[in-house]
Design a protein around this motif. Structure first.
Motif, mmCIF file in Angstrom:
data_model
loop_
_atom_site.group_PDB
_atom_site.id
_atom_site.type_symbol
_atom_site.label_atom_id
_atom_site.label_comp_id
_atom_site.label_asym_id
_atom_site.label_seq_id
_atom_site.Cartn_x
_atom_site.Cartn_y
_atom_site.Cartn_z
ATOM 1 N N PHE A 70 -10.229 -8.192 -0.509
ATOM 2 C CA PHE A 70 -9.926 -7.161 0.193
ATOM 3 C C PHE A 70 -11.088 -6.196 0.636
ATOM 4 O O PHE A 70 -11.105 -6.412 -1.108
ATOM 5 N N ASP A 71 -11.038 -5.724 1.306
ATOM 6 C CA ASP A 71 -11.945 -4.321 1.273
ATOM 7 C C ASP A 71 -10.860 -3.067 1.181
ATOM 8 O O ASP A 71 -9.826 -2.925 1.443
ATOM 9 N N VAL B 75 0.978 -0.969 -0.035
ATOM 10 C CA VAL B 75 0.132 -0.256 0.160
ATOM 11 C C VAL B 75 1.201 1.653 0.060
ATOM 12 O O VAL B 75 2.005 1.428 1.043
ATOM 13 N N LEU B 76 0.643 1.678 -1.542
ATOM 14 C CA LEU B 76 1.691 3.320 -1.193
ATOM 15 C C LEU B 76 0.976 4.226 -0.524
ATOM 16 O O LEU B 76 1.269 5.544 0.787
ATOM 17 N N HIS B 77 -0.701 4.283 -0.763
ATOM 18 C CA HIS B 77 -1.812 5.529 -0.247
ATOM 19 C C HIS B 77 -2.797 4.511 -0.104
ATOM 20 O O HIS B 77 -3.578 4.298 -0.784
ATOM 21 N N GLY B 78 -3.410 5.310 1.410
ATOM 22 C CA GLY B 78 -4.850 4.885 1.663
ATOM 23 C C GLY B 78 -4.617 3.526 2.852
ATOM 24 O O GLY B 78 -3.488 3.408 3.082
ATOM 25 N N GLU B 79 -6.155 2.808 2.785
ATOM 26 C CA GLU B 79 -5.684 1.961 3.605
ATOM 27 C C GLU B 79 -6.730 0.447 3.179
ATOM 28 O O GLU B 79 -7.759 0.875 2.343
ATOM 29 N N ILE B 80 -6.562 -0.500 2.901
ATOM 30 C CA ILE B 80 -7.305 -1.912 2.768
ATOM 31 C C ILE B 80 -7.537 -2.681 4.175
ATOM 32 O O ILE B 80 -6.833 -2.279 5.198
ATOM 33 N N GLY C 265 -1.845 -0.318 5.967
ATOM 34 C CA GLY C 265 -1.801 1.179 6.011
ATOM 35 C C GLY C 265 -0.742 1.537 5.022
ATOM 36 O O GLY C 265 -0.051 0.627 4.493
ATOM 37 N N THR C 266 -0.120 2.792 4.773
ATOM 38 C CA THR C 266 0.289 3.235 4.225
ATOM 39 C C THR C 266 1.747 2.437 3.616
ATOM 40 O O THR C 266 2.230 3.240 5.734
#
Length: 289
Positions: free
Chosen positions: A236-237, A207-212, A220-221
């Motif tokens: 995944f969400d 994840v470079l940016h945001g969140e799953i 996260g990031t």
């Protein structure tokens, strides 16, 4: 359904030359077997550089036995190598260099980007080569954003750029020596992403940016989720609008010995690589014109 094996966070940050402030996400020192065929990942930025007419980056240095993959998200990178390869890439572009039998290369901020300054962000991967291909001649692939196939995910979940690998009718443009997926995904919050991937292959989401949220765990990031290799369905969400790099590939089930810029199969091959480089057998970068 694929489950999470581990969540990997940065090994710490350092500078590569004077142009790349990187977080080391993983390397051959910690997760070489688990993330095969990938042996290293550096995440450079996000950072801001002031305009300059000076060269920022890292000068001539050698590699043997693997490939470097540079994905630029912001800024620009210029590359030259002793195999005659080279070019300049900007946001959305990719450089895929096969070091193979040995190459000397340099990486600097592109002159255009250095002159204007501003945001800088990139990912660099090291991709292992199987023993039979480690001494292949060096090659260079410069891939522009416009050349990279795209697809829209079902239900408006986001879009995918296929740098390498395939999914449905989409085929990545990068030539690879072993089967792998390198996908750049831009994902919309409030959606669930479903993907069908080869069972037995390595699968990881950075994840470079945001969140799953995957397997009931938050990612996260600047965090990477490594999945178990069993099963083929990944879901995944997306809990916050996210930029995610999916890495997948057939593991290379061979001994791995690495030291500095060399990734080989035995200690003797590492020693030979050092001797060959010191003897000038990797060649020299041509003089700039």
């Amino acid at each position: 359904m694929k489950t999470v094996s581990l969540i990997k966070r940065s090994n710490g940050s350092h500078w590569v030359g004077d142009g790349f402030p990187v977080q080391s996400i993983f390397s051959y020192r910690d997760l070489a077997r688990e993330l095969s065929p990938f042996v290293l990942m550096d995440y450079a930025g996000p950072a801001d550089f002031a305009p300059t007419d000076e060269r920022r980056g890292v000068g001539a240095h050698p590699h043997r036995g693997f490939e470097t993959v540079t994905i630029v998200y912001a800024g620009g990178v210029s590359h030259r190598d002793s195999g005659g390869g080279g070019g300049t890439i900007g946001a959305g572009d990719v450089q895929w260099m096969t070091a193979g039998s040995g190459v000397v290369h340099e990486e600097f901020h592109s002159p255009e980007y250095a002159h204007r300054g501003g945001p800088f962000e990139m990912v660099q991967l090291w991709v292992n080569l199987p023993a039979k291909d480690k001494m292949t001649p060096p090659t260079y692939q410069g891939i522009t954003d416009a050349e990279i196939p795209r697809a829209t995910l079902p239900g408006g979940a986001g879009t995918v750029r296929f740098i390498a690998g395939e999914y449905g009718q989409a085929r990545g443009v990068a030539h690879t020596f072993t089967p792998m997926n390198v996908w750049d995904m831009r994902l919309n919050a409030g959606h669930t992403v479903h993907l069908e991937l080869p069972e037995g292959h390595t699968t990881a989401l950075f994840v470079l940016h945001g969140e799953i949220r995957i397997d009931d765990q938050r990612v996260g990031t600047a965090e990477l989720a490594l999945m178990e290799r069993n099963d083929s369905e990944l879901a995944f969400d997306v809990t916050d609008e996210a930029t995610v790099l999916l890495l997948g590939g057939e593991p290379i089930d061979e001994p791995l010995v690495a030291q500095g810029p060399f990734v080989m199969n035995t200690g003797a091959e590492i020693t030979q690589a050092i001797h060959d480089y010191q003897a000038g057998r990797f060649g020299r970068i041509p003089a700039a014109t």
